[in-house]
Write an enzyme that holds these catalytic residues in place. Structure first.
Site, PDB file in Angstrom:
ATOM      1  N   THR A   1       0.825  -1.209   0.000  1.00 52.38           N
ATOM      2  CA  THR A   1       0.000   0.000   0.000  1.00 52.38           C
ATOM      3  C   THR A   1       0.857   1.256   0.000  1.00 52.38           C
ATOM      4  O   THR A   1       0.382   2.327  -0.332  1.00 52.38           O
ATOM      5  CB  THR A   1      -0.917   0.017   1.240  1.00 52.38           C
TER       6      THR A   1
ATOM      7  N   LEU B   1      11.944  -8.958   6.234  1.00 48.87           N
ATOM      8  CA  LEU B   1      12.068  -8.148   7.458  1.00 48.87           C
ATOM      9  C   LEU B   1      12.930  -6.913   7.206  1.00 48.87           C
ATOM     10  O   LEU B   1      13.379  -6.249   8.131  1.00 48.87           O
ATOM     11  CB  LEU B   1      12.647  -8.980   8.604  1.00 48.87           C
TER      12      LEU B   1
ATOM     13  N   ASP C   1       9.818   0.758   4.572  1.00 45.99           N
ATOM     14  CA  ASP C   1      10.910   0.109   5.301  1.00 45.99           C
ATOM     15  C   ASP C   1      11.894   1.125   5.865  1.00 45.99           C
ATOM     16  O   ASP C   1      12.314   1.052   7.020  1.00 45.99           O
ATOM     17  CB  ASP C   1      11.635  -0.885   4.387  1.00 45.99           C
TER      18      ASP C   1
HETATM   19  C1  GLA Z   1       8.997  -4.174   0.269  1.00 46.73           C
HETATM   20  C2  GLA Z   1       9.156  -2.696  -0.100  1.00 46.73           C
HETATM   21  C3  GLA Z   1       8.188  -1.818   0.701  1.00 46.73           C
HETATM   22  C4  GLA Z   1       6.762  -2.344   0.622  1.00 46.73           C
HETATM   23  C5  GLA Z   1       6.727  -3.838   0.918  1.00 46.73           C
HETATM   24  C6  GLA Z   1       5.359  -4.439   0.713  1.00 46.73           C
HETATM   25  O1  GLA Z   1       9.407  -4.381   1.590  1.00 46.73           O
HETATM   26  O2  GLA Z   1      10.473  -2.263   0.145  1.00 46.73           O
HETATM   27  O3  GLA Z   1       8.278  -0.487   0.246  1.00 46.73           O
HETATM   28  O4  GLA Z   1       6.184  -2.045  -0.622  1.00 46.73           O
HETATM   29  O5  GLA Z   1       7.637  -4.568   0.123  1.00 46.73           O
HETATM   30  O6  GLA Z   1       4.450  -3.918   1.612  1.00 46.73           O
END
Ligand code: GLA
Length: 385
Positions: A38, A128, A173
Site C-alpha cells: 500500500t 524483514l 521500510d
Molecule cells: C517491500 C518494499 C516496501 C513495501 C513492501 C510491501 O518491503 O520495500 O516499500 O512495498 O515490500 O508492503
C-alpha cells in the site's frame, strides 16, 4: 540479540588493522503488521521496528576511500570518495552503502574517507527489511551526527534503493527504520508522510516465522505490481479525474465501479484499497484491545494477498493455514514484499511454546525445513548503538 558494541569494535580493528575507536550506529529491521504494497499507492502501512538491527562501526581513514567490510558476506568493497558521485551499481550488497553515499553527496554532504564494518542481525530475503536497515545504518553512520531531517533520511534511503539498487520500493521500510519506537507500532500515512504511534495490546505476542523461502521473484514481480496498480489508477481516473493514486479511491466507490477496470488491475486495486482500510481498522482494534478483530483482519489481509495481489507462495500459505488452527493464535499473514520470507502471527503469550513446537513439526514434516521464529518487540529507530 544485540551485537555487542565492544565486539564490533574489536572486529573493526582486526579487519582494518587499525587502532581507531569507531563510532557504532544501528538501524532496525521491521515487521509489517498490515497494509502490504500500500505504501507506493500512498495508502497506510502499520510496521513495527525490530530489535534485530544492522550495526555499522565507522572511523575516519587516510586512504582516500570509502571502504566497507560486511561480516555477513565476508567481503570487502571500496570506492574512492571522489568517485562516489559517478558510481554505478555492481549488483552486490555494497550497492546499498554506495547508493546511500551517492545520495548524500547529491544532497550536498561531503563523504570523508573512512572504514565501515557492517554486521547485521536481520536475515536477508526474509521480508524483514534487511536492505532498509543497511541503507539507514549507512546513512546515519556517514552523516556522523550532521543534522538531517528524519523524513528526508527515510526518503534518501528509498531513493538509494529505487534509483541505485534498482528496486522500485515504497517508503515503508526506510521510514520504519528511522521512526521506529520502543513499545509502539507506527501507523504511517504514505501520502502525507506523517505517522502516529499505536500501542499494541500487552496480552499478545507478535511472532514472525521465517519460511526460509527467499523471494527470488521479488524485484520483477514487484515491478509488475507497481505497473498494474498504475493501470488501475488510469482506468479509475476515467470515471473520476480527481483520482491520482489508489489512496484516493474509497472502498464503496471501488465496489460500485470495479467492472470498468480490467481483470488483473482490478484484483490488484481491490487488495490495495481493502488493505489500506484494514490498516485503519487494525489500529482501531489495537486501541480497543480487540484481539479477535485484529486476528480476523490479519487473515483477511493474507487472503487478499494470496488471491487478489497474488504475492504469496505455497510454503507461506501452509504456514498461515497451519498457524490459525493452533489454539491461542488470533491471526496470521505474510509480511513484506512477498513470494516467501516470513509470516507474522498474533499469539496469546501462554500459547507461544505450543505454537512454535506444532508449527515447526508441521512445516518440517511437509518441507523438511525448520522455520526460524522471531519474537518481535517494537524497538527504537536508527541512531548511535
Ligand atoms: C517491500 C518494499 C516496501 C513495501 C513492501 C510491501 O518491503 O520495500 O516499500 O512495498 O515490500 O508492503
Amino acid at each position: 540479540m544485540a551485537f555487542v558494541s565492544g565486539e564490533i569494535v574489536d572486529r573493526f580493528r582486526k579487519q582494518f588493522q587499525s587502532a581507531a575507536t569507531p563510532l557504532v550506529y544501528r538501524a532496525p529491521g521491521r515487521v509489517n503488521l498490515i497494509g502490504e504494497h500500500t505504501d507506493y499507492n500512498l495508502g497506510y502501512v502499520f510496521p513495527i521496528a525490530l530489535e534485530m538491527a544492522c550495526y555499522i562501526a565507522i572511523a575516519p581513514a587516510a586512504h582516500g576511500k570509502l571502504r566497507v567490510y560486511s561480516r555477513d558476506f565476508d567481503k570487502e568493497a571500496s570506492i574512492a570518495v571522489t568517485d562516489i558521485a559517478s558510481a554505478k551499481p555492481t549488483k552486490q550488497w555494497s550497492d546499498y552503502v554506495f547508493g546511500v553515499a551517492q545520495e548524500l553527496v547529491k544532497a550536498g554532504f561531503a563523504i570523508e574517507p573512512c572504514d565501515m564494518f557492517v554486521a547485521s542481525e536481520v536475515p536477508t530475503g526474509s521480508g524483514l527489511s534487511s536492505s532498509a536497515a543497511l541503507e539507514i545504518a549507512s546513512a546515519v553512520a556517514l552523516l556522523g551526527g550532521r543534522a538531517f531531517p528524519k523524513v528526508e533520511l527515510a526518503k534518501l534511503g528509498q531513493r538509494a534503493e529505487s534509483q541505485f539498487v534498482g528496486m522500485p520500493c515504497g517508503i515503508m521500510d526506510q521510514y520504519a527504520a528511522v521512526f521506529g519506537h520502543a513499545g509502539a507500532a507506527l501507523k504511517i500515512d504514505c501520502r502525507s508522510l506523517g505517522h502516529e504511534y499505536v500501542e499494541l495490546p500487552s496480552n499478545v505476542r507478535i511472532i514472525a516465522v521465517n519460511s526460509l523461502v527467499k523471494h527470488e521473484l521479488g524485484t520483477s514481480a514487484y515491478r509488475e505490481r507497481v505497473a498494474e496498480c498504475q493501470q488501475a489508477v488510469a482506468a479509475l481516473k476515467e470515471l473520476d479525474p480527481k483520482i491520482e493514486s489508489l489512496r484516493d479511491v474509497a472502498l464503496d466507490f471501488f465496489e460500485r465501479v470495479q467492472d470498468s477496470v480490467p481483470m488483473v488491475p482490478r484484483r490488484r486495486a481491490r487488495h490495495i484499497i481493502s488493505d489500506t482500510q484494514r490498516v485503519v481498522d487494525l489500529a482501531t482494534a489495537a486501541r480497543k484491545n480487540d484481539l479477535a478483530e485484529m486476528g480476523r483482519l490479519f487473515v483477511a489481509s493474507h487472503r487478499s494477498m494470496q488471491y487478489d495481489y497474488q504475492i504469496s507462495c505455497e510454503e507461506i500459505d501452509f504456514l498461515v493455514d497451519s498457524a490459525i488452527k493452533i489454539p491461542g493464535v488470533y491471526g496470521s499473514r505474510m509480511t513484506g514484499g512477498g513470494f516467501g520470507g516470513c509470516t507474522v502471527n498474533l499469539v496469546a503469550p501462554e500459547a507461544v511454546d505450543t505454537f512454535r513446537q506444532q508449527l515447526s513439526a508441521l512445516y518440517n514434516a511437509r518441507y523438511q525445513k525448520t522455520p526460524a521464529f522471531y519474537d518481535c518487540l517494537p524497538a527504537e529507530g536508527a541512531g548511535l548503538a
